[in-house]
Design an enzyme around this catalytic site. Structure first.
Site, PDB file in Angstrom:
ATOM      1  N   SER A 334       0.856  -1.314  -0.046  1.00 26.07           N
ATOM      2  CA  SER A 334      -0.030   0.093   0.034  1.00 26.07           C
ATOM      3  C   SER A 334       0.875   1.379   0.115  1.00 26.07           C
ATOM      4  O   SER A 334       0.267   2.442  -0.330  1.00 26.07           O
ATOM      5  CB  SER A 334      -0.831  -0.117   1.171  1.00 26.07           C
ATOM      6  OG  SER A 334      -0.284  -0.284   2.356  1.00 26.07           O
ATOM      7  N   ASP A 577      -2.856   6.270  11.618  1.00 23.39           N
ATOM      8  CA  ASP A 577      -2.042   6.109  10.620  1.00 23.39           C
ATOM      9  C   ASP A 577      -0.862   6.581  10.717  1.00 23.39           C
ATOM     10  O   ASP A 577      -0.832   7.889  10.283  1.00 23.39           O
ATOM     11  CB  ASP A 577      -2.925   6.048   9.349  1.00 23.39           C
ATOM     12  CG  ASP A 577      -1.859   5.289   8.187  1.00 23.39           C
ATOM     13  OD1 ASP A 577      -0.718   4.938   8.270  1.00 23.39           O
ATOM     14  OD2 ASP A 577      -2.481   5.178   6.922  1.00 23.39           O
ATOM     15  N   HIS A 580       1.639   5.295   6.532  1.00 20.85           N
ATOM     16  CA  HIS A 580       1.353   5.787   5.045  1.00 20.85           C
ATOM     17  C   HIS A 580       1.325   7.607   5.096  1.00 20.85           C
ATOM     18  O   HIS A 580       1.590   8.022   6.338  1.00 20.85           O
ATOM     19  CB  HIS A 580      -0.362   5.534   4.779  1.00 20.85           C
ATOM     20  CG  HIS A 580      -0.381   4.161   4.515  1.00 20.85           C
ATOM     21  ND1 HIS A 580      -1.001   3.272   5.418  1.00 20.85           N
ATOM     22  CD2 HIS A 580      -0.077   3.235   3.329  1.00 20.85           C
ATOM     23  CE1 HIS A 580      -1.108   2.057   5.076  1.00 20.85           C
ATOM     24  NE2 HIS A 580      -0.493   2.044   3.687  1.00 20.85           N
TER      25      HIS A 580
END
Length: 606
Positions: A334, A577, A580
């Site tokens: 990702s 998060d 990312h």
């Protein structure tokens, strides 16, 4: 002596006259005298008739006779008439007889050249057009006797009213008005001492060249230059700037050759980000921090600055030109999807027709399928993403009880590899999924052949996996066609736990400035670098680990969802998060490094 005196004439005038009359005694009769006078009169009358009434036919008129009256003519020709003849007089042959009107209709205003029927005369070029000398018949007496003959061409009438260009220049109608040809009115061009006109200065002071390497059309003594590509070329004013710009770009790229692009600092640049926040609809909700309510934006204003050179700012259109007719593929987890979405946004924001950029299958979310492909129709290129978090193939096996369990085949590369092995650029990555619980423990999970390891250390499993990847690259990718990249490990910034145990980063709004606070270099990258050293295929290493380690301020943290669940609302700080990156943000710099690596490779190959 006696013989000489015998025949010596006596000076007696009467005797001489008497002798003369004796010789012409024939004319004493009246009839004879009338006959002689008649012959003389007819001869004189015929001579005068021929002298002042020559035939218009070049074949019936005696050339020597005409020359008899013209060679001795020393009076200067009419100067005004000479000025009308100036565009063509240098090209008229020396034995040219006359100019006569060949069309009785004066409305056509056509004057043509009539040449003697001599085979050693060449014809008048077809480029000499539109000459009119007031319908005047010009005698050969005004033609200078020392003019060299015309080199080549077709004998054709010269039409003053015909201003059409030749067919080969018909495409001039497609040019802009600023680059169209100039046709000024020139009343009486000065005769050139040479056989062709070299330059004519127009009303706007632009000199138009003819002859040599330039092709042109002659009209009324003006040489019209062949169509030029753009208005900048008309004046030449843009050429120095273009040359200077190209030279700067060349020097900039050449400075990248020996530069360590990954040793540097983050510096503020208010011209960033590369695209307007919130403008790119393909950004996944997970990365769209502005849409999810993040109030600050200073993290978007930082650019990566190597210590030894200047990193070129990403030029979306230039990048698309490099990708024209090609495929650029991201393969990995990702974080590579994070980078892929960043690049698509940068490129899409630079095109003239955004509607010509679309996902090949019409998808609008990018987290559920195994692959995605964005088409840039105007450039006939694609930017694609294949989901492969380990680079090797997830597998299913049955245990002794017949229960199916998941394993990871360390000896088999992902099955999707058949779809990207012939791409022009491939960017691989792996790393984050090797920190998850199942991979970290390594119990009944890793498999080679039919053997499932009861226990295998994660570092050894990772080494086996990237070795399998390296062997596949060497066996399947043609380095003459495909440029291979590997993007390094992207640092995380969980504080007080991990991604699944309450790790946080929401309070971070500034990057790390002191290197002592950076984490240790990941063992995964040490292993990868060892494998790459043993490969035959060259791999461009995007080693972004250190530069991302500074950026604890640029993660989505709590701004990872627009509509959090009830539990997430209740304890928002537990669900953050910190691995990312927000977009626009740090992955934009990864793509600038990718851009620089492509430019560097291109420069080395030229």
């Amino acid at each position: 002596m006696s013989e000489v005196t015998k025949y010596q004439l006596v000076p007696n005038n009467n005797n001489i006259v008497t002798d003369f009359r004796s010789h012409f005694s024939f004319f004493r009769s009246k009839k004879s005298s009338a006959f002689v006078y008649g012959v003389v009169f007819v001869f004189i009358a015929f001579t005068v008739f021929l002298a002042f009434s020559p035939s218009s036919s070049s074949t019936s008129s005696s050339t020597w006779f005409i020359n008899f009256f013209t060679v001795n003519n020393t009076s200067p020709p009419d100067q005004s008439l000479r000025s009308h003849l100036s565009p063509i007089s240098p090209q008229i042959p020396s034995n040219f007889t006359q100019i006569s009107q060949t069309n009785s209709s004066r409305s056509q205003n056509i004057t043509s050249f009539q040449l003697p029927s001599s085979h050693n005369l060449t014809k008048i070029p077809d480029k000499v057009e539109n000459l009119k000398i007031n319908d005047t018949i010009i005698q050969s007496s005004i033609i200078p006797p020392q003019i060299s003959p015309i080199s080549s061409g077709k004998d054709e009438n010269l039409n003053l009213n015909d201003t059409n260009y030749p067919e080969k220049q018909s495409d001039q109608s497609n040019t802009s008005s600023t680059s169209s040809l100039v046709h000024p009115e020139i009343s009486s061009p000065t005769i050139s001492p040479t056989t062709e006109i070299t330059t004519v200065e127009t009303a706007n002071s632009t000199k138009i060249k003819s002859g040599g390497d330039e092709k042109g059309v002659k009209e009324d003594g003006v040489v019209l230059q062949k169509e030029r590509k753009s208005s900048r070329n008309d004046t030449g004013s843009g050429e120095p700037q273009k040359q200077e710009k190209k030279e700067k770009e060349k020097n900039l790229v050449s400075s990248l050759i020996e530069c360590d692009l990954y040793d540097g600092d983050w510096v503020r640049d208010d011209s960033y980000p590369l695209y307007e926040p919130g403008s790119c609809k393909i950004v996944d909700e997970q990365f769209n921090c502005i849409l999810n309510g993040r109030p600050d934006n200073d993290y978007q204003k930082l650019k990566w600055k190597p210590k030894g050179c200047t990193l070129p700012r990403m030029n979306g259109r230039q990048m698309l030109k490099l990708l024209r007719g090609k495929r650029l593929v991201f393969v990995g987890d990702s974080l590579n999807r994070n980078m892929w979405e960043s690049l698509v946004c940068i490129l899409k924001s630079s095109v003239k027709h955004p509607k010509n950029v679309f996902e090949a299958y019409g998808r609008h979310t990018f987290r559920t399928e195994a692959s995605y492909s964005f088409v840039f129709k105007d450039y006939n290129c694609t930017v694609e993403f294949f989901v492969a978090p380990f680079l090797v193939q997830p597998w299913d096996v049955k245990d002794k009880n017949g229960t199916i369990k998941e394993t990871l085949r360390l000896d088999v590369v992902v099955e999707e590899s058949i779809h990207f092995k012939d791409a022009d650029f491939v960017v691989f990555n792996t790393g984050h999924w090797w920190t998850h619980e199942k991979t970290s423990k390594g119990e009944d999970y890793y498999q080679e052949g039919s053997n499932v390891y009861k226990q295998l250390d994660v570092q050894e499993a990772f080494r086996k996996a990237v070795t399998t990847w390296g062997r596949w690259v060497d066996a399947n990718i043609n380095p003459q066609r495909t440029h291979v990249f590997f993007r390094g490990y992207s640092s995380t910034h969980f504080s007080g736990g991990q991604w699944n145990s309450g790790g946080q980063c929401d309070s971070e709004t500034e990057p790390i400035r002191n290197d002592t606070y950076l984490t240790k270099y990941p063992w995964k990258m040490r292993t990868l670098e060892t494998v790459m050293k043993g490969m035959k295929t060259p791999v461009s290493y995007l080693n972004i680990t250190k530069l991302t380690d500074y950026r604890k301020d640029a993660h989505p943290s709590i701004y990872r969802k627009q509509r959090p669940s009830t539990e997430e609302k209740r304890t928002p700080l537990r669900f953050q998060d910190c691995s990312h990156w927000c977009l626009p943000g740090v992955p934009d710099s990864w793509n600038e490094l990718l851009y620089a690596e492509i430019l560097r490779k291109q420069f080395q190959n030229t």
